[in-house]
Design a protein around this motif. Sequence first.
Motif, PDB file in Angstrom:
ATOM      1  N   SER A  77      36.972  55.810  47.274  1.00 22.33           N
ATOM      2  CA  SER A  77      36.606  54.673  46.436  1.00 22.33           C
ATOM      3  C   SER A  77      35.559  55.158  45.452  1.00 22.33           C
ATOM      4  CB  SER A  77      36.058  53.519  47.284  1.00 22.33           C
ATOM      5  OG  SER A  77      37.052  53.009  48.151  1.00 22.33           O
ATOM      6  N   THR A  79      34.585  53.659  42.572  1.00 25.21           N
ATOM      7  CA  THR A  79      33.769  52.486  42.267  1.00 25.21           C
ATOM      8  C   THR A  79      34.414  51.317  42.996  1.00 25.21           C
ATOM      9  OG1 THR A  79      35.017  51.737  40.328  1.00 25.21           O
ATOM     10  CG2 THR A  79      33.333  53.430  39.956  1.00 25.21           C
ATOM     11  N   ASP A  80      33.875  50.112  42.800  1.00 27.30           N
ATOM     12  CA  ASP A  80      34.486  48.937  43.410  1.00 27.30           C
ATOM     13  C   ASP A  80      35.907  48.712  42.888  1.00 27.30           C
ATOM     14  OD1 ASP A  80      32.217  48.459  44.881  1.00 27.30           O
ATOM     15  OD2 ASP A  80      31.407  46.952  43.502  1.00 27.30           O
ATOM     16  N   ALA A  81      36.189  49.208  41.698  1.00 33.15           N
ATOM     17  CA  ALA A  81      37.490  48.951  41.073  1.00 33.15           C
ATOM     18  C   ALA A  81      38.390  50.180  41.010  1.00 33.15           C
ATOM     19  CB  ALA A  81      37.282  48.414  39.658  1.00 33.15           C
ATOM     20  N   SER A  83      40.007  53.711  42.544  1.00 32.51           N
ATOM     21  CA  SER A  83      40.302  54.470  43.758  1.00 32.51           C
ATOM     22  C   SER A  83      40.986  55.780  43.402  1.00 32.51           C
ATOM     23  CB  SER A  83      41.197  53.659  44.705  1.00 32.51           C
ATOM     24  OG  SER A  83      42.445  53.398  44.106  1.00 32.51           O
ATOM     25  N   ASP A 114      41.751  48.415  39.793  1.00 38.19           N
ATOM     26  CA  ASP A 114      41.904  46.977  39.983  1.00 38.19           C
ATOM     27  C   ASP A 114      41.197  46.250  38.843  1.00 38.19           C
ATOM     28  OD1 ASP A 114      43.306  47.254  42.375  1.00 38.19           O
ATOM     29  OD2 ASP A 114      41.459  47.383  43.546  1.00 38.19           O
ATOM     30  N   ASN A 115      41.910  45.339  38.197  1.00 45.45           N
ATOM     31  CA  ASN A 115      41.344  44.624  37.065  1.00 45.45           C
ATOM     32  C   ASN A 115      41.827  43.182  37.073  1.00 45.45           C
ATOM     33  OD1 ASN A 115      43.952  44.651  35.288  1.00 45.45           O
ATOM     34  ND2 ASN A 115      43.660  46.782  35.970  1.00 45.45           N
ATOM     35  N   THR A 119      46.730  45.561  39.110  1.00 44.64           N
ATOM     36  CA  THR A 119      46.372  46.930  39.484  1.00 44.64           C
ATOM     37  C   THR A 119      47.149  47.909  38.609  1.00 44.64           C
ATOM     38  OG1 THR A 119      45.958  46.314  41.778  1.00 44.64           O
ATOM     39  CG2 THR A 119      46.325  48.646  41.327  1.00 44.64           C
TER      40      THR A 119
END
Length: 221
Positions: A77, A79-81, A83, A114-115, A119
């Motif tokens: 991961s 960042t949070d968004a 991978s 992820d946005n 995705t």
Amino acid sequence: MFASNSVIAGDWSSTITGASDYTFNGISQTDNDFALQASLDYSNSKTNWYAGSWASNVDFSDGTDTEVDVYFGRTFSLTDAVSLDVGIAYYSYYGGDDSSDLNYPEAYTKFGFDNALGTTEFNFWYSWDYAGQDEKHTITTLSHTFEVAENHDISVSYTVSNYVGGDVKWDETNSSYHHYEIAYSTSLSGFDLSIAAEDTSIDSDTSDERIAFSVSRTFEF
């Protein structure tokens, strides 16, 4: 040739799939016929390492009728968004006298983002001995998946498969070809359902436009 495989965090899992056709980047591996596939996967949710194997029937002109793949990798991961998934796979073939000549290794890197629109994925595969031909080969895929309603997803993807040296041709003139796909997926009573429309830039009976569907079920243990 496995393109993607969802490994469930929770140690061991297995997925059984029935498909109307086994297409790999738009090219049928079963001569436009039915495929039965199975996987066995292990993942460690603490370290994010995973390993697994996947098998399917195939139908090649040399008598090859079975494909078995193994793979090993790790997810991150960033960042949070964002991978990252990196790993290596090995594809092996059985059934014909010379089926093992097709065996080859491949390394891969997959990015996910992820946005608000869903995705987006950018995936890259590289083999230094593609299909046992002693030729370098790359596969690059850009895809996006979005939810049209709860439990109803649409994905679109564009893939380029390319022989790096250019000495080997996918058809008479081109060392690369393009694959386009749009797919709908959902789940019902524990089964995952998918139907896809796809086409390639290669003009042949096993790579022309088609509709393919699959039903699968995953078991955790």
